[in-house]
Design an enzyme around this catalytic site. Structure first.
Site, PDB file in Angstrom:
ATOM      1  N   GLU A  68       1.593   0.315  -4.941  1.00  0.00           N
ATOM      2  CA  GLU A  68       1.177   1.630  -5.434  1.00  0.00           C
ATOM      3  C   GLU A  68       2.392   2.562  -5.439  1.00  0.00           C
ATOM      4  OE1 GLU A  68      -3.336   2.250  -3.966  1.00  0.00           O
ATOM      5  OE2 GLU A  68      -1.878   2.078  -2.357  1.00  0.00           O
ATOM      6  N   ASP A 107       0.844  -1.185   0.000  1.00  0.00           N
ATOM      7  CA  ASP A 107       0.000   0.000   0.000  1.00  0.00           C
ATOM      8  C   ASP A 107       0.887   1.245   0.000  1.00  0.00           C
ATOM      9  OD1 ASP A 107      -2.748   1.132   0.374  1.00  0.00           O
ATOM     10  OD2 ASP A 107      -1.818   1.948   2.179  1.00  0.00           O
TER      11      ASP A 107
END
Length: 960
Positions: free
Chosen positions: A584, A547
């Site tokens: 990400e 993340d």
């Protein structure tokens, strides 16, 4: 227009942020008595005096102690609530302040009694003069901390006992030549802590043959003890053990009878947020188990045979075969979503780990179908210990779903009832980490004891046995809580101010949403690497999705890749070479443009083999971006060809946008390689890195195919079907929207690189147009593996994040023609499995190297005279007409993919595609989709005829 390409992950700002102007407590700190017995190292010689002022001598260093208790108001009084100076190296302090010919001092108080008065700093135990270093900060400091490159450097005496000082409240002050205090501030310590206390030995609870040792890294703590409990909550401790320190490591050794008990650390340490010596009660950061209330750490040996499901040790030999990372395809799934509404799962198992062991449930049968078609990996949203869902199910609240079913599809009532209990139900995505290294208790049948460990392992084992590898979603970029008292604060209680990244004032950075972590610090990086290894070895997971990976340093990600790929079957019970990392790679916040060091952002990851999400293809396919105009259209949603009510700047501009989006999609289909050459919409030969987003960022950034994760939908933002329903014109039919859903998915499924799908996109999944369902409960997040409903029209989505769009949403939800029926859903599942079968029918869809993509992939509908709304891609293998290529596919020597998003049947001819023996792919020729079967190819003219809103794949079989 730059906002159209903002990354999807910024959406997380809305999930659980609480903003304040400052995290500090600005109440005055009462002065504590000073003890003359506190020494700062053996070099100090104490000269006692009966006066208020006492002198120390330390070699040639002048040190002054002032035990005055007077306190007066001063304009500088609040300055000690900030930490604007840095201690980056043993004898170097950095501060962005200059008083010319004045003087600078370092102050320390073991009892946290420092105050600022009109006369300067008072309440200190030690006052040390600093010398300004005219040559500035050393290179090693500015390389590690580039954001303080311009700060002035001050040197402390070489004889200073730095380690003792680090356990104190610290401040630096600057005085003008006349002795007036001009400025004062606290210090940030991670640099000097790294230099003195970097450590690679055992941490956590360590089991030996006849004992258990507890090991805690807490170099700034003044004392540490552990209370041992028999039970997960309540009761008096069995014993309280004082830990002893050696070079920042606090340790205690206990009997094997501690196994299965719980413990809590009590850490006495100076905390910068309160300017006090705090008694912090904390879990072990290296906890491998935890109590249901999250307040006690379970002492558990993950190597115990009693915690291993039958056949666990042999799982490494039973995992589904993976020849190459380029063969990976990913299905993103939330554990609770998978079975919370599946009536074929036993009620006690719904929403948890063991639901994956129900081999005949509707959900498992669906996953088996996808696996049989070629899907390789299931990506599980966070399943470590996170906040905001009580582990004890008895404390959950719920709504009467029968009454919700009776409400109108556009009613506000459903969201009002869900919102009323949203923080007390069993639902949350989990991007609010508390402890990274232990499974979440709410997914276990019993959140206490080792149950969650055993059941997590059974889940991994069950998924592997149906042909699916498991990816764990890890969230190392931030923590849920900080400070000395929050029950969910752990790391910031153990070593305050170290694990969390701080700004120039000393406030905790929060660009990731809250409590950003700092992997540029040695022990933060070590913590991340140890945690990854634990999940890989102890739970045999097959990959990790990071993340907000861009907030982690590149060197951390590279080390993680090397460490994991170095794991072996013989030594670790894991085939490390098959573990895949991606995340990400957004570049924003305090780390943007490498401000804190080279970060793991998209443009920095080339050559690492680490994948990053390709937002360029996502935005080009569906239109705009997560923060752009909600009705802005994209390549498949009607841009230029079927306009909606949004003003795209006139037809000419819409046509131009369509052409540019086609370029972005073609780069994505070619694995988003930065050196892939194509003809752009202006007729120029350009590389992928020379095609730009509207914000001026290169579209192509990868150096190898596996570095690109192509996707159009993920847990963030609206589902694919929802965004299509929002952006397409209101007058088209639900049949057309379903075909658009299929075309969008086909672009991802047939692209080079790693395809990524959000669970339910293959079933036309809807969240009733909720753009941020992280805490929207089971109601808005439902998956229906019976295919009876896609969850469209279950009420207006929650007000907090969707109210501004309600005027657009309401008429769509109220319109019955928007809702697909079971036939639509079944057809969508069929189309999706067909796409997977096509992808895995030929290695040409999964090219392993950039050179293979550059040599074999071509686009044919380019330049100013292109047919709008059509992408034509070919992939070539070795054959008589291409002698320079090696043979990869034993079945097909040439593949043509034609993507037609136009609302009408379209013809396309190219001399490059003439006189080939192309035929519709066998999967499509036998498909239950009657429309794709109408696709035709005429070899004499090289002309393709493609039905509206259809992706057709043609193959040329090898002769003989």
């Amino acid at each position: 227009m730059a906002s159209l390409y903002k990354p999807i992950a910024v959406q997380k700002f809305h999930k659980f942020c609480i903003f304040s102007l400052s995290p500090f407590n600005f109440n005055r700190i009462s002065k504590l008595p000073i003890s003359n017995s506190f020494l700062f190292g053996s070099n100090f010689n104490i000269l006692f005096s009966s006066s208020k002022k006492e002198s120390f001598s330390c070699c040639s260093m002048a040190v002054e102690i002032d035990s005055s208790s007077s306190v007066s108001q001063s304009g500088l009084q609040g300055s000690l609530n900030y930490s604007r100076a840095y201690w980056p190296s043993k004898y170097i302090i950095a501060w962005n302040f200059d008083v010319g010919n004045g003087s600078y001092y370092l102050f320390a108080s073991k009892s946290a009694s420092l105050t600022v008065t009109d006369r300067g700093i008072e309440g200190y135990d030690v006052k040390i003069q600093l010398e300004k270093n005219q040559s500035g900060l050393p290179t090693n400091v500015t390389e590690k901390f580039p954001h303080i490159r311009g700060y002035a450097a001050f040197r402390a005496p070489d004889s200073l006992d730095v380690k003792s000082l680090l356990k104190c409240q610290l401040a630096v002050a600057a005085f003008s030549a006349d002795g007036t205090c001009r400025n004062a501030t606290g210090l940030q310590l991670p640099g000097v802590i790294d230099e003195l206390y970097s450590y690679d030995g055992p941490l956590g609870a360590v089991f030996s043959e006849d004992s258990i040792s507890l090991n805690l890294w807490a170099p700034t703590a003044q004392s540490v003890c552990a209370s041992i409990y028999k039970d997960p909550s309540g009761g008096e401790p069995l014993q309280t053990v004082q830990l002893t320190e050696s070079n920042g490591i606090w340790s205690a050794v206990g009997p094997k009878t501690w196994d299965g008990c719980y413990y809590v650390y009590e850490v006495n340490v100076y905390h910068h947020t309160t300017s006090k010596i705090e008694k912090c009660f904390a879990n072990d950061p290296y906890a491998r188990g935890i109590s249901a209330d999250g307040k006690r750490t379970l002492i558990v040996d993950l190597n115990s045979e009693s915690l291993k499901p039958e056949g666990w040790e042999n799982l490494v030999n039973e995992k589904p075969h993976l020849l190459s990372p380029s063969d990976i395809s990913i299905y993103e799934l939330h554990i609770r979503d998978f079975s919370a509404n599946d009536l074929t799962v036993h009620p006690e198992l719904r929403g948890g780990y063991l639901s994956f062991t129900s081999q005949d449930s509707d959900g498992i049968l669906h996953l088996k179908k996808l696996s049989a078609a070629g899907l390789t990996h299931v990506h599980l949203l966070p399943s470590f210990q996170f906040a905001e869902v009580d582990d004890d199910k008895k404390n959950w609240k719920s709504v009467d779903t029968d009454s919700l079913e009776k409400l109108p599809p556009d009613s506000e009532e459903q969201q009002a009832r869900i919102t009323a209990i949203r923080d007390e139900d069993g639902y949350n995505w989990g991007y609010n980490p508390v402890l990274w290294g232990t499974p979440k208790g709410s997914y276990a049948t019993n959140p206490n004891g080792p149950c969650r460990i055993i059941e997590f392992r059974k889940m991994v084992q069950a998924l592997n046995h149906i042909g699916l590898r498991v990816v764990l979603d890890v969230v190392y970029n931030h923590l849920n809580s900080s400070g000395p008292s929050d029950v969910n604060s752990v790391l910031d209680k153990i070593v305050p101010g170290y694990f969390l990244r701080r700004d120039a004032d000393g406030s905790i950075e929060s660009s990731t949403c809250m409590n950003d972590t700092a992997s540029e610090h040695y022990m933060v990086e070590r913590f991340i690497l140890d945690d990854l290894k634990s999940w890989a070895v102890n739970y045999k997971v097959d990959g990790f999705r990071f993340d907000l990976m861009g907030h982690i340093m590149k060197h951390t990600m590279v080390k993680a890749t090397s460490m994991l790929q170095g794991l072996s079957t013989i030594k670790d019970g894991v085939e490390g070479s098959s573990i895949y990392l991606y995340g990400e790679g957004w570049d924003f916040g305090e780390v943007a443009n490498n401000a804190r060091g080279v970060n793991a952002s998209q443009l920095n990851l080339g050559g690492t083999g680490i994948g990053s999400f390709n937002d360029r293809i996502r935005d080009a396919v569906i239109g705009g971006g997560p923060f752009g105009p909600p009705l802005q259209q994209g390549f498949v949603t009607g841009l230029s060809l079927q306009p909606n009510d949004h003003d795209h700047g006139g037809q000419a501009n819409a046509d131009r946008m369509l052409a540019v989006s086609k370029d972005h999609i073609q780069v994505g289909l070619a694995a988003n390689l930065r050196d892939f050459v194509l003809t752009n919409c202006d007729g120029r030969q350009v590389k992928g890195s020379e095609v730009y987003t509207y914000g001026g960022t290169p579209v192509g950034y990868a150096t190898e195919p596996i570095e690109t994760i192509n996707y159009v939908s993920a847990h963030d933002n609206e589902t694919l079907f929802d965004i299509i329903s929002l952006k397409t014109p209101t007058y088209i039919s639900v049949d057309e929207r379903c075909r658009i859903n299929h075309v969008a998915t086909s672009i991802i499924a047939l692209s080079q690189g790693i395809p990524f799908f959000h669970a339910g996109d293959e079933m036309l999944r809807s969240k009733s147009l909720d753009r941020d369902s992280y805490n929207s409960g089971d109601w808005f997040n439902r998956l229906d593996f019976t295919y009876n409903s896609n969850n469209w029209g279950v009420g207006l989505p929650p007000k907090e994040h969707n109210e501004s769009k309600w005027p657009l949403i309401k008429p769509r939800l109220a319109n019955p023609s928007y809702k697909p029926d079971k036939n639509h859903i079944v057809a969508a599942v069929e189309n999706f499995t067909n796409l997977l079968e096509i992808r895995y029918s030929s290695p040409l869809f999964r090219l392993k190297s950039a050179k293979d993509v550059e040599d074999r992939v071509r686009f044919h509908n380019n330049g100013p005279s292109w047919v709008p709304g059509l992408v034509v891609m070919s992939i070539e293998d070795s054959h008589a007409g291409a002698p320079g290529l090696s043979q990869l596919d034993p079945k097909y020597q040439y593949i043509a993919v034609i993507i037609n998003v136009r609302p009408t049947e379209t013809k396309f001819s190219s001399p490059d595609l003439r006189s080939k023996s192309l035929q519709l792919h066998p999967v499509q020729s036998m498909s239950k989709d009657p429309i794709v079967k109408e696709s035709k190819y005429d070899p004499s003219s090289g002309c393709f005829t493609i039905p509206p809103k259809t992706t057709a794949v043609f193959v040329e079989p090898r002769h003989g």
